[in-house]
Design a protein around this motif. Structure first.
Motif, short mmCIF file in Angstrom:
data_model
loop_
_atom_site.label_atom_id
_atom_site.label_comp_id
_atom_site.label_asym_id
_atom_site.label_seq_id
_atom_site.Cartn_x
_atom_site.Cartn_y
_atom_site.Cartn_z
N THR A 112 0.52 -1.40 -0.10
CA THR A 112 -0.04 -0.29 0.39
C THR A 112 0.71 1.48 -0.27
O THR A 112 2.06 1.00 0.15
CB THR A 112 -0.31 -0.32 1.08
N ASP A 113 0.39 2.46 -0.28
CA ASP A 113 0.93 3.77 0.22
C ASP A 113 2.26 3.76 -1.12
O ASP A 113 2.98 3.85 -0.75
CB ASP A 113 1.18 3.37 1.35
N GLN A 114 1.38 3.42 -2.59
CA GLN A 114 2.33 3.63 -3.25
C GLN A 114 1.86 4.67 -4.27
O GLN A 114 0.94 5.07 -3.74
CB GLN A 114 1.89 2.36 -4.39
N ALA A 115 3.16 4.91 -5.05
CA ALA A 115 3.02 6.03 -5.79
C ALA A 115 3.25 5.99 -7.39
O ALA A 115 4.55 5.30 -7.09
CB ALA A 115 4.12 7.58 -5.32
N LEU A 116 3.15 6.70 -8.33
CA LEU A 116 3.15 5.76 -9.75
C LEU A 116 3.55 7.50 -10.45
O LEU A 116 2.89 8.35 -10.92
CB LEU A 116 1.66 5.53 -10.39
N SER A 123 7.05 8.25 -23.15
CA SER A 123 7.10 7.98 -21.24
C SER A 123 7.50 6.62 -20.33
O SER A 123 7.80 6.34 -21.57
CB SER A 123 5.76 8.46 -21.20
N PHE A 124 7.98 7.11 -19.80
CA PHE A 124 8.55 6.07 -18.89
C PHE A 124 7.84 6.08 -17.16
O PHE A 124 8.27 7.29 -16.35
CB PHE A 124 9.86 6.05 -18.26
N SER A 125 7.60 5.23 -16.91
CA SER A 125 6.77 4.83 -15.58
C SER A 125 7.56 4.06 -14.66
O SER A 125 7.88 3.26 -15.06
CB SER A 125 5.13 4.45 -15.98
N VAL A 126 7.28 4.59 -13.08
CA VAL A 126 8.04 3.89 -11.76
C VAL A 126 6.65 3.75 -10.85
O VAL A 126 6.15 4.63 -10.90
CB VAL A 126 9.32 4.39 -11.85
N HIS A 142 3.73 13.58 -14.50
CA HIS A 142 3.39 13.56 -13.72
C HIS A 142 3.39 12.61 -12.66
O HIS A 142 3.70 10.58 -13.00
CB HIS A 142 2.14 13.02 -14.93
N TYR A 143 1.99 12.41 -11.87
CA TYR A 143 2.12 10.97 -10.20
C TYR A 143 0.48 10.96 -9.50
O TYR A 143 -0.08 11.95 -9.49
CB TYR A 143 3.72 11.49 -9.16
N ASN A 144 1.30 10.18 -9.22
CA ASN A 144 -0.46 9.73 -8.14
C ASN A 144 -0.15 9.61 -7.14
O ASN A 144 0.92 8.18 -6.82
CB ASN A 144 -1.47 8.80 -9.07
N THR A 145 -0.67 9.88 -6.14
CA THR A 145 -0.09 8.98 -4.54
C THR A 145 -1.36 8.13 -4.53
O THR A 145 -2.68 8.29 -4.74
CB THR A 145 0.14 9.89 -4.04
N GLY A 146 -1.65 7.05 -3.56
CA GLY A 146 -2.59 6.72 -2.36
C GLY A 146 -2.70 5.69 -3.05
O GLY A 146 -3.82 5.05 -3.03
N LEU A 147 -1.81 4.97 -3.88
CA LEU A 147 -2.55 4.02 -5.23
C LEU A 147 -1.84 2.54 -3.89
O LEU A 147 -1.03 2.15 -3.19
CB LEU A 147 -1.49 3.60 -5.99
N THR A 148 -2.44 1.27 -4.95
CA THR A 148 -1.82 -0.15 -4.04
C THR A 148 -1.32 -1.00 -5.17
O THR A 148 -1.33 -1.10 -6.34
CB THR A 148 -3.13 -0.88 -3.69
#
Length: 545
Positions: free
Chosen positions: A433-437, A476-479, A502-508
């Motif tokens: 949990t608590d991941q960021a993309l 693009s490159f995503s981690v 760009h980033y998103n938080t609160g991910l699983t």
């Protein structure tokens, strides 16, 4: 004092008898002199009340005498125990004369059983969370421990690391952390008092704060008050958060003394690292030398148990403390086992062994009775919470088996991790949990080249962000990484000039190891997937929530 009160009782009784004699001698007076009768009866009542008061005082003093006699008996028993310990010391001193390298605590220990290989036990935070848990640890060592030498590695108690992280964050930002620090101190002192009441050992006073804990909390308070602005955030973190393991180790050491009179306590500093704060890289040559210089002579001289902290290390030629990463006590146990060529390592958890999923999330878990190093390393890398990712390599290098057992049911089989072949395993479900993309796109719409990726990897390394999943498209490159607001913003500041971010938080992040179609369908049902990736044996996806 009792004699004085008894004398007063006799005096009052004599006066009462005197009044009764007057009445007997002049019976006629009673009929004609009611005032005299009332006077004598009132005086008699007063004296009888005084007699009752004196008798009550005598009873109180007799009760006090009984209390002091009982206390005297307890102190005499404690004196007898101390004399027994002194006798052990004297006997050991007589046996060990001419061996100046012995530490005083080693003299308490009986001779080591011959033919028994050294073992390492690691107890995590849940297994030492309070006095009852620490006493259970002692029972496990007594009833299931080896007859030969044993190294015990302990983590901080319960949620102490989380509490210290909160305290450090407040101190670093100049906030008020006094209430949190007081609560943490009270928690550890209460455990010390509970142990003092339960243990047949006079080393812990259940009615007073333990002086060892008091001085350690004073040192912690000093460090918090004097945080150096010249030190990095992570360096200060290591100097503060590492206290949790010391507090735990200190109390476990006292508890084992109360049960066995057979244990050595070693402060941190056995494991030598570089100054990569919060993720110290082990200097294996120096660590092996230090461990063998510090621990091996103790066992050679008759020690049976050595207790030490997990999670912590020390920079070479410095007193600065490092840590080995969250849950790093497993790694500590593996490092010591490697350096001492241990027979085995046992990690004591609150689960029945290595399971294919977290039983708090998945109700129908499966225990692996036996599993290979390679499979376990991959599960740990993907985030399986039972074992620290770095634990397996040093054990595999020495072919040292690792057992995962339950401290709630120590007689149960658990899981054996070693060099073995086994049939196909049940799919393993791992959730982080608590991941960021994070997504990086070239600003001129050019392809993501090797040079672009090199810059991104360099930024990730500088911000100390570990990649859990990565994926690239043409532009693009995503981690996916563990979210740390401070570290993510550090990365964005490093790369915003070169990339559109760009980033998103609160991910699983979910990982299925040894997946099949049914396991994928089960886990992805009803979820909105932001990223997915499939290899030969592993399926991973990132989703919201």
């Amino acid at each position: 004092m009792v004699a004085e009160h008894l004398g007063a009782v006799a005096e009052h009784l004599g006066v009462v008898a005197e009044y009764l004699g007057v009445v007997a001698e002049y019976p006629g007076t009673l009929a004609h002199c009611p005032e005299t009768v009332a006077h004598y009866l009132g005086a008699l009542a007063q004296h009888l009340e005084a007699v009752a008061h004196c008798l009550g005082t005598v009873a109180q003093h007799l009760e006090a005498v009984a209390h002091y006699v009982k206390a005297l008996a307890q102190h005499l028993e404690a004196v007898a125990h101390c004399l027994k310990v002194v006798a052990h010391y004297l006997e050991a001193v007589a046996h060990c004369l001419g061996k100046p390298h012995l530490r005083p605590a080693a003299l308490l220990l009986g001779p080591m059983e011959q033919g028994q290989g050294l073992q390492v036990y690691k107890f995590g935070g849940a297994s030492v969370k309070d006095a009852a848990a620490i006493l259970n640890l002692c029972r496990i060592v007594r009833d299931f421990g080896p007859q030969g030498p044993l190294v015990i590695v302990v983590s901080a108690m319960g949620k102490t690391t989380n509490a210290l992280e909160e305290i450090y964050e407040l101190a670093y930002r100049g906030g008020d952390y006094s209430a949190q620090l007081a609560a943490l101190k009270a928690y550890h002192n209460q455990v010390g008092r509970d142990l003092g009441q339960a243990l047949p050992f006079p080393g812990i006073d259940p009615l007073a704060p333990d002086p060892g804990l008091e001085s350690s909390f004073d040192e912690l308070a000093y460090r918090l008050t004097n945080l150096s602005p010249s030190k990095s955030y992570d360096e200060g973190y290591d100097q503060v958060v590492s206290f949790g393991e010391f507090f735990s180790c200190y109390l476990v050491h006292l508890a084992l003394l109360g049960h066995f009179e057979a244990d050595i306590y070693s402060r941190a500093g056995l494991i030598v690292t570089d100054d990569t704060w919060r993720e110290g890289k082990v200097n294996w040559q120096e660590t092996k030398s230090r461990v063998q210089q510090e621990i091996t002579p103790l066992f050679d001289s008759g020690a049976r148990i050595v207790v030490t902290e997990g999670f912590t290390g020390q920079v070479l030629d410095s007193h600065r403390t490092t840590t080995l990463g969250r849950e790093g006590s497993d790694y500590t146990a593996a490092i010591l086992a490697y350096c001492l060529r241990a027979e085995s390592v046992t990690i004591w958890k609150d689960v029945a062994g290595l399971l294919n999923a977290d039983p708090k999330i998945f109700p129908d878990t499966v225990r692996y009775p036996e599993i290979s190093y390679r499979e376990t390393i991959e599960m740990a890398y993907y985030g399986a919470s039972v074992i620290h990712p770095k634990t397996l390599k040093p054990l595999a290098d020495r072919n040292i088996p690792l057992r995962v057992k339950s401290f709630l049911d120590p007689a149960a089989e658990g899981t054996l991790i070693h060099d073995c072949q086994h049939p196909a395993l049940a799919p393993a479900f791992i959730r982080k949990t608590d991941q960021a993309l994070l997504s990086f796109a070239s600003k001129d719409f050019s392809f993501i080249s090797e040079e672009n990726m090199a810059a991104i990897f360099a930024g990730l390394a500088q911000a100390k962000l570990k990649i859990n999943v990565m994926q690239n498209s043409a532009i693009s490159f995503s981690v996916c990484v563990d979210y740390s607001e401070r570290r993510v913003h550090q990365l964005l500041d490093l790369l915003r000039e070169q990339f559109t971010l760009h980033y998103n938080t609160g991910l699983t992040l979910f990982t299925i190891k040894n997946y099949d179609s049914a396991s994928i369908a089960r886990l992805t049902a009803g979820k909105r997937l932001l990223l997915e990736q499939r290899t030969r044996h592993t399926f991973q996806f990132v989703c919201q929530g």
